[in-house]
Motif scaffolding. Structure first.
Motif, mmCIF file in Angstrom:
data_model
loop_
_atom_site.group_PDB
_atom_site.id
_atom_site.type_symbol
_atom_site.label_atom_id
_atom_site.label_comp_id
_atom_site.label_asym_id
_atom_site.label_seq_id
_atom_site.Cartn_x
_atom_site.Cartn_y
_atom_site.Cartn_z
ATOM 1 N N THR A 184 112.194 53.204 25.375
ATOM 2 C CA THR A 184 112.448 51.828 25.618
ATOM 3 C C THR A 184 113.694 51.315 26.047
ATOM 4 O OG1 THR A 184 110.238 51.385 24.457
ATOM 5 C CG2 THR A 184 111.674 49.691 24.955
ATOM 6 N N GLN A 185 114.825 51.938 25.193
ATOM 7 C CA GLN A 185 115.847 51.247 25.004
ATOM 8 C C GLN A 185 116.732 51.945 26.267
ATOM 9 O OE1 GLN A 185 117.546 51.921 21.111
ATOM 10 N NE2 GLN A 185 116.806 49.856 20.726
ATOM 11 N N GLU A 186 116.547 53.358 26.384
ATOM 12 C CA GLU A 186 117.159 54.253 27.314
ATOM 13 C C GLU A 186 116.911 53.699 28.758
ATOM 14 O OE1 GLU A 186 117.303 59.034 28.621
ATOM 15 O OE2 GLU A 186 116.353 58.226 26.842
ATOM 16 N N TYR A 187 115.625 53.374 29.151
ATOM 17 C CA TYR A 187 115.451 52.961 30.502
ATOM 18 C C TYR A 187 115.096 51.511 30.561
ATOM 19 C CZ TYR A 187 114.673 58.097 30.789
ATOM 20 O OH TYR A 187 114.741 59.089 30.775
ATOM 21 N N ASN A 188 115.380 50.724 29.540
ATOM 22 C CA ASN A 188 115.329 49.205 29.514
ATOM 23 C C ASN A 188 113.969 48.668 29.867
ATOM 24 O OD1 ASN A 188 116.287 46.484 29.108
ATOM 25 N ND2 ASN A 188 116.682 46.342 31.196
#
Length: 268
Positions: A184-188
């Motif tokens: 979720t955070q890595e690919y926004n």
């Protein structure tokens, strides 16, 4: 970001959703929390377009979804990834074929590009050596990982997870939670997780929406959820002894901090 406004849904005269509104932000773990039968899964199905709400609006990054033109809806759907409760892998397909499936259905990629993407996604979830296995050869946690790889294969912008920890042991459940959080955070990605697992909520819930009998009774960060005055939410959170004991410990620590502060003030 996904925004929902005043969502209503009735089945056979029974009101399942009653005016639900809220925002689900990109790069965060947005969680729909509540007991079974509270409307969590129905709300999720409304958001992804599997069920049409009786009233209300749903927008994906400012674009209306439910009542928009077919080509706009299809464009948005191509950016949606779904992790189903039971993983929902095709038993007759290998792991590679399962992950490749949405690419064959939704993209114009060549065979070689599809296989490259499959390998990339499997490597991202730690299963790069499992491509030729059948679902029957996988553990529950591995099936969830394959489900995640399949969901992100089409470069999804929006990820929906229905009870991702269902049927998993505690350690595997934590691993799956961490993987979803990282992706979720890595690919926004705008991620929405349907859950009733308080461990997941407390550890990973950036934004938590609590539903009760079709109503939204509370919304906020997981760090404040144990301090709420909403009776129904407290009843849900502290329904087991472990959570009640944790609440008592928090109260004792808060009282001790207050006493220390008062003592320092008196010394001054």
């Amino acid at each position: 970001m996904i925004e929902i406004h005043n969502i209503h849904k009735t089945f056979n005269g029974v009101k399942v959703l009653n005016g639900i509104s809220g925002n689900f932000e990109s790069g965060k773990m947005n969680m729909l929390l509540g007991a079974s039968g509270t409307g969590k899964s129905v709300l999720l199905k409304c958001i992804v377009g599997l069920v049409k709400p009786d009233l209300g609006s749903i927008t994906y990054d400012g674009r209306i979804f439910a009542n928009n033109k077919l080509d706009i809806k299809q464009e948005i759907r191509r950016k949606i990834g779904m992790l189903f409760q039971g993983s929902a892998l095709f038993d007759s397909m290998t792991v590679n074929e399962n992950v490749e499936f949405p690419l064959r259905m939704l993209s114009d990629m060549s065979k070689s590009d599809r296989l490259d993407r499959v390998q990339f996604c499997l490597k991202r979830v730690g299963l790069e050596k499992a491509g030729n296995k059948m679902p029957s050869e996988l553990s529950g946690g591995m099936k969830k990982r394959v489900g995640i790889a399949r969901a992100i294969a089409p470069n999804c912008t929006y990820l929906f997870c229905d009870e991702p920890n269902s049927g998993l042991d505690p350690l595997t459940a934590i691993t799956i939670d961490e993987l979803i959080k990282e992706i979720t955070q890595e690919y926004n990605i705008t991620t929405i997780v349907v859950t009733h697992d308080m461990n997941s909520v407390l550890e990973y819930g950036d934004n938590v929406m609590f539903l009760y009998k079709g109503h939204k009774l509370w919304e906020g960060h997981s760090s404040t959820i144990m301090d709420t005055n909403v009776k129904e939410l407290n009843d849900f959170i502290f329904s087991n002894r472990l959570m009640r004991d944790a609440k008592k410990v928090d109260q004792i620590e808060a009282e001790e901090r207050l006493e220390d502060e008062q003592s320092r003030e008196e010394k001054r």
